[in-house]
Enzyme design. Structure first.
Site, mmCIF file in Angstrom:
data_model
loop_
_atom_site.group_PDB
_atom_site.id
_atom_site.type_symbol
_atom_site.label_atom_id
_atom_site.label_comp_id
_atom_site.label_asym_id
_atom_site.label_seq_id
_atom_site.Cartn_x
_atom_site.Cartn_y
_atom_site.Cartn_z
ATOM 1 N N GLU A 195 -54.160 -11.614 -24.955
ATOM 2 C CA GLU A 195 -54.952 -12.405 -25.915
ATOM 3 C C GLU A 195 -56.301 -11.733 -26.058
ATOM 4 O O GLU A 195 -56.728 -10.995 -25.182
ATOM 5 C CB GLU A 195 -55.222 -13.824 -25.376
ATOM 6 C CG GLU A 195 -54.016 -14.684 -25.132
ATOM 7 C CD GLU A 195 -54.400 -15.930 -24.318
ATOM 8 O OE1 GLU A 195 -55.563 -16.368 -24.391
ATOM 9 O OE2 GLU A 195 -53.526 -16.437 -23.596
ATOM 10 N N LYS A 205 -60.248 -11.682 -25.736
ATOM 11 C CA LYS A 205 -61.233 -12.376 -24.901
ATOM 12 C C LYS A 205 -62.392 -12.758 -25.812
ATOM 13 O O LYS A 205 -63.087 -11.897 -26.346
ATOM 14 C CB LYS A 205 -61.713 -11.440 -23.776
ATOM 15 C CG LYS A 205 -62.669 -12.118 -22.813
ATOM 16 C CD LYS A 205 -63.033 -11.196 -21.670
ATOM 17 C CE LYS A 205 -63.855 -11.885 -20.607
ATOM 18 N NZ LYS A 205 -64.667 -13.009 -21.007
ATOM 19 N N ARG A 244 -66.257 -20.799 -21.730
ATOM 20 C CA ARG A 244 -65.001 -21.413 -21.296
ATOM 21 C C ARG A 244 -65.222 -22.913 -21.146
ATOM 22 O O ARG A 244 -66.199 -23.343 -20.523
ATOM 23 C CB ARG A 244 -64.615 -20.808 -19.939
ATOM 24 C CG ARG A 244 -63.336 -21.336 -19.328
ATOM 25 C CD ARG A 244 -62.190 -20.415 -19.621
ATOM 26 N NE ARG A 244 -60.964 -20.866 -18.974
ATOM 27 C CZ ARG A 244 -60.483 -20.340 -17.850
ATOM 28 N NH1 ARG A 244 -61.153 -19.378 -17.228
ATOM 29 N NH2 ARG A 244 -59.345 -20.779 -17.353
ATOM 30 N N ARG A 300 -67.391 -24.381 -17.478
ATOM 31 C CA ARG A 300 -66.582 -23.729 -16.442
ATOM 32 C C ARG A 300 -67.034 -24.119 -15.039
ATOM 33 O O ARG A 300 -66.275 -24.024 -14.084
ATOM 34 C CB ARG A 300 -66.590 -22.208 -16.601
ATOM 35 C CG ARG A 300 -67.952 -21.585 -16.484
ATOM 36 C CD ARG A 300 -67.851 -20.073 -16.574
ATOM 37 N NE ARG A 300 -67.122 -19.527 -15.453
ATOM 38 C CZ ARG A 300 -66.381 -18.435 -15.478
ATOM 39 N NH1 ARG A 300 -66.248 -17.777 -16.600
ATOM 40 N NH2 ARG A 300 -65.789 -17.992 -14.401
ATOM 41 N N LYS A 355 -59.085 -9.674 -16.929
ATOM 42 C CA LYS A 355 -59.906 -9.505 -18.136
ATOM 43 C C LYS A 355 -60.169 -8.024 -18.284
ATOM 44 O O LYS A 355 -60.460 -7.326 -17.307
ATOM 45 C CB LYS A 355 -61.193 -10.320 -18.043
ATOM 46 C CG LYS A 355 -62.046 -10.061 -16.823
ATOM 47 C CD LYS A 355 -63.240 -11.008 -16.787
ATOM 48 C CE LYS A 355 -63.962 -10.882 -15.446
ATOM 49 N NZ LYS A 355 -64.970 -11.920 -15.270
#
Lengths: 521, 335
Positions: free
Chosen positions: A224, A226, A231, A246, A393
């Site tokens: 996906e 980033k 978040r 987050r 990531k």
């Protein structure tokens, strides 16, 4: 209250995380219920009452102290709460010092006007540090460098349990947290969270190292984008709705647009973004809406918030976290497809056949709002924390600029003897204009050498700041550059850090402000 | 009875007493000097004749060696001596060891020059003795009502508490070489800290002077040369300039503390990178200053170095006559 004030005072002066944790731990161990619970609420920002205005405090003080003496003192100290706390004359035979519990209870029942009268009585009974803490608390200006998360970490360490366990029950609790302390100290059951909109500890990604890919099978992973937002977790349960950051902070009050769009009985994981016509806006537009207690109608209109969803943790009371990613993803997609979803959209999966293909996509990813790629194992359950392997990531390469060191400032804590905070500039019309500040990216050895260089090349001192000869080039890495009215250069860098120290490069060959402007997103 | 302003005058060189032909704490070398105490902005080298307490003379000898002055005449507290047409007496000021107020009598008028002073007990020197007088010359270092020093016991208690809380770190406390250093040591001993204290090299000579003069400071060790690992959990005293600079880097994860009246102001402490501010001062705080003004019963008060305007304002609120007296050479208590 005096003990809590002494804790706040010590926290304010203690720079290191470890030191702060130890101070809090000691306080929670030594302080009885419910006093420590109210203290925890103050530290985690959960206390709410009618705030007293600075003008009321000034009037109280002027009822006791000569106006001229107060004026000179305020000029010298520079902070109203601190001046008032220090200048307040002791009154012999004052009442015993009030506990924080008493203060909270009385303030909850008080109006702004009646709070003033109580305040005078408390100021008489407290010591100078107690008065300072009370005035900061009551004016909403309490800042001692402790996040809600750090306060909870102190609790977790003391009880020797993972922080996630506290986060998981936290939002089902209310001050003064008597049942929480009982549980942490083994004197009571785990607080009940069923039916409450509690935070679900997040699953986090490891940074991908280039050689990781050699060992990974592309067929086992999904990719996906980033997204460059923050978040968030959307929790709707038992008729209540929460939007968590987050770190588990409830930021819903600033995002009524998102709360209104949330469906019932669901837990979703996604990225909070500002979107216009489906296009992601730069991060600093989102920043306009962060760290606020509310959002004005104007804000809501100018900076429309969206959540781009990428995971579903719970659907109608069924915990989906043990399911593999692919299954959660298909539940998310079919739920999403089942109705119009205002303010919510899906983060698309990126089809790819090989790591090389993905690498090319990542290198081309200069589009607004994209920070790089996320890789998620198709068969991985949703695990809290940062497990190694299931999620990666893969950030796009940083941008860099050659800038010239202009000012250096002493750091804090372990770095207090080092000039470790660097302001750097770029050229415009033959002069340097500051474009940012960097505190990291160098090794301890490099820091020593930079510190030595700053001391040897100082041309002017301003308190803890030194202006240096415009000679040293720093290669600064950063994620993106944005327009900013707060800086003289009109630019602000995101995540600037020292990439390399260019001992070899003449300052005249450093970059220009115009070169940075060409990198604007 | 002439006003003392006619015979006691601020000059570029310092406060000059005309009928006695001497200066008090001159800023530049003078033929005759009366010295209130040994701090650098009050006691300077190379005066031709010096009158001071024996302790102050010992401190000046240690500091200046052969340049302490041509002739050094000790004067015990409470004894009168005649200088020209003026009678002079030294009285304890409670500031540091040897510190004195200078009492001058001339033509039936009495002036007291406080030098620097404080009113709370100090185990290293005799307490301030208030003298009734016609003119009282007071310092005003902490002449703002925000300066109210907490009890010493509380501040030393905070230091000892921090040492218990962070037993693996060392604590380094910034102190002046003269006065603050020895007072902090004596207070630590009084409140039960019996371990050796490590000293920065710049503090050792003055501690030796104090011990020779009979002030017990307990076990002391040089910090220089001590192994890093041996300093964990220890207490180190150092001059303020050393606590957060190159020198302190050799220390094991130091908690930086500073003992000074200025530590009352949070922003000041934070600017200096101080983690544990200790409000311990050798100067009178606001309440001590204002109480002293009433106590000495002077018809006139002259206010020198510090926040003069606020103390003058306060004196007028107390019904006292006060004015500023600008004397060359005095500094704010440097940090």
């Amino acid at each position: 209250m005096n003990d809590f004030a002494a804790l706040l005072d010590a926290l304010l002066f203690t720079p290191a995380r470890l030191g702060k944790l130890r101070l809090m731990s000691e306080y929670f161990a030594a302080t009885p219920d419910p006093e420590r619970g109210w203290a925890l609420a103050a530290l985690t920002g959960e206390l709410a009452f009618a705030e007293v205005k600075p003008m009321q405090i000034r009037e109280l003080v002027l009822g006791r102290v000569d106006a001229e003496l107060f004026g000179w003192s305020y000029d010298f100290v520079g902070d109203l709460a601190e001046t008032a706390s220090l200048i307040w004359p002791a009154r012999p035979g004052a009442n015993r010092a009030p506990g924080l519990s008493e203060i909270v209870a009385e303030l909850a029942a008080a109006t702004r006007a009646s709070a003033g009268a109580r305040l005078e009585r408390w100021l008489d009974a407290l010591d100078a540090t107690g008065r300072w803490a009370l005035l900061k608390l009551i004016t909403g200006g309490l800042r001692v460098g402790v996040s809600a998360r750090l306060a909870k970490t102190a609790l977790a360490e003391r009880a020797q349990i993972p922080l996630d366990e506290i986060e998981a029950v936290w939002h089902g609790l209310a001050p003064p947290y008597v049942e929480l302390f009982a549980w942490l100290e083994g004197r009571g059951p785990r607080p009940e969270t069923a039916g409450k909109p509690t935070f679900h500890p997040l699953m986090l990604a490891q940074a991908l190292a280039e050689d990781d890919l050699d060992r990974l099978d592309p067929g086992s992973y999904r990719a996906e984008w980033k997204w460059d937002g923050i978040r968030v977790q959307l929790v709707a349960r038992g008729g209540e709705k929460r939007l968590y950051s987050r770190s588990g902070d409830d930021i819903g009050a600033a995002f009524p647009d998102i709360l209104a769009a949330m469906p019932a009985d669901i837990v979703l994981d996604g990225e909070l973004l500002v979107l216009r016509d489906g296009e992601v806006m730069p991060f600093n537009e989102l920043q306009q809406r962060l760290n606020r207690k509310t959002a004005s109608a104007r804000m809501l209109q100018d900076y429309p918030a969206w959540v781009r969803l990428y995971d579903m943790l719970d659907e109608a009371g069924a915990d989906l976290r043990p399911l593999p990613f692919d299954e959660r993803r298909s539940r998310l997609e079919s739920w999403y497809g089942a109705g119009p979803r205002e303010r919510l959209d899906l983060s698309p999966l990126i089809p790819f056949a090989s790591w090389d293909e993905l690498r090319r996509l990542r290198e081309g990813a200069r589009a607004r709002g994209i920070e790089g790629l996320m890789l998620k194992r198709r068969d991985a359950p949703y695990l809290s924390g940062r497990p190694k392997g299931p999620w990666f990531k893969w950030k796009r390469g940083a941008l860099t600029v050659d800038a010239v060191l202009m000012y250096a400032q002493r750091g804090h804590g372990k770095r207090s003897s080092f000039y470790s905070d660097y302001t750097f500039g770029a050229w415009r019309d033959g002069a340097l204009v500051p474009v940012g500040k960097a505190y990291s990216g160098f090794t301890d050895e490099e820091l020593k050498r930079l510190d030595r260089w700053v001391r040897d090349n100082t041309v002017e001192r301003y308190g803890p700041v030194r202006e240096v000869a415009q000679q040293l080039v720093l290669e600064i890495a950063f994620d993106s550059v944005h327009r900013s009215t707060r800086h003289k250069s009109g630019l602000a860098l995101r995540f600037p850090r020292v990439h390399r120290i260019r001992w070899d490069k003449p300052a005249s060959e450093a970059d220009t402000v115009a070169a940075l402007e060409r990198l604007l997103t | 009875m002439p006003n003392p302003a006619t015979w006691l005058k601020p000059t570029g060189k310092g406060l000059y007493c005309e009928p006695g032909d001497f200066y008090i704490d001159p800023a530049r070398p003078a033929p005759r000097a009366v010295i209130t105490h040994g701090h650098g902005d009050h006691a300077r080298a190379n005066n031709r004749q010096v009158l001071a307490t024996a302790e102050t003379i010992a401190i000046m000898r240690s500091r200046f060696g052969d340049e302490a002055g041509g002739s050094l005449q000790p004067l015990a507290y409470g004894e009168w001596v005649a200088l020209g047409d003026v009678r002079v007496k030294l009285v304890p000021a409670g500031h540091v060891l040897g510190s004195a107020q200078v009492v001058l009598e001339h033509q039936g008028t009495r002036v007291v020059i406080s030098g620097d002073y404080k009113r709370r007990p100090d185990p290293t020197c005799p307490p301030f003795e208030p003298q009734s007088c016609d003119v009282f010359v007071t310092e005003a270092t902490f002449g703002l009502p925000v300066f109210r020093h907490p009890p010493d016991a509380q501040e030393i208690g905070r230091l000892l508490h921090s040492m218990r809380l962070f037993p693996e770190r060392c604590h380094v406390v910034g102190v002046y070489a003269l006065g603050k250093c020895q007072r902090v040591l004596a207070l630590l001993r009084r409140y039960g800290y019996a371990e050796p204290v490590f000293l920065h090299g710049a503090l050792q000579a003055m501690c030796e002077v104090y011990e020779r003069l009979g002030v017990d400071l307990g076990p002391l060790l040089p910090a220089t040369g001590a192994r890093r690992a041996d300093l964990a959990g220890r207490l180190i005293l150092a001059p303020p300039s050393a606590i957060s600079d190159l020198w302190s880097r050799r220390l094991p994860d130091p908690v930086i503390a500073m003992a000074s009246g200025w530590m009352r102001i949070r922003q000041r402490a934070r600017q200096r990178g101080v983690e544990l501010p200790l409000v311990i001062s050798d100067h009178a705080d606001w309440d001590e200053l204002t109480a002293t003004l009433s106590e000495v019963g002077a018809g006139e008060i002259w206010v020198t170095h510090g926040a003069e305007e606020a103390l003058i304002r306060q004196a007028s609120l107390q019904g006292l006559k006060a004015r500023a007296l600008s004397i060359a050479g005095f500094e704010d208590e440097a940090e």
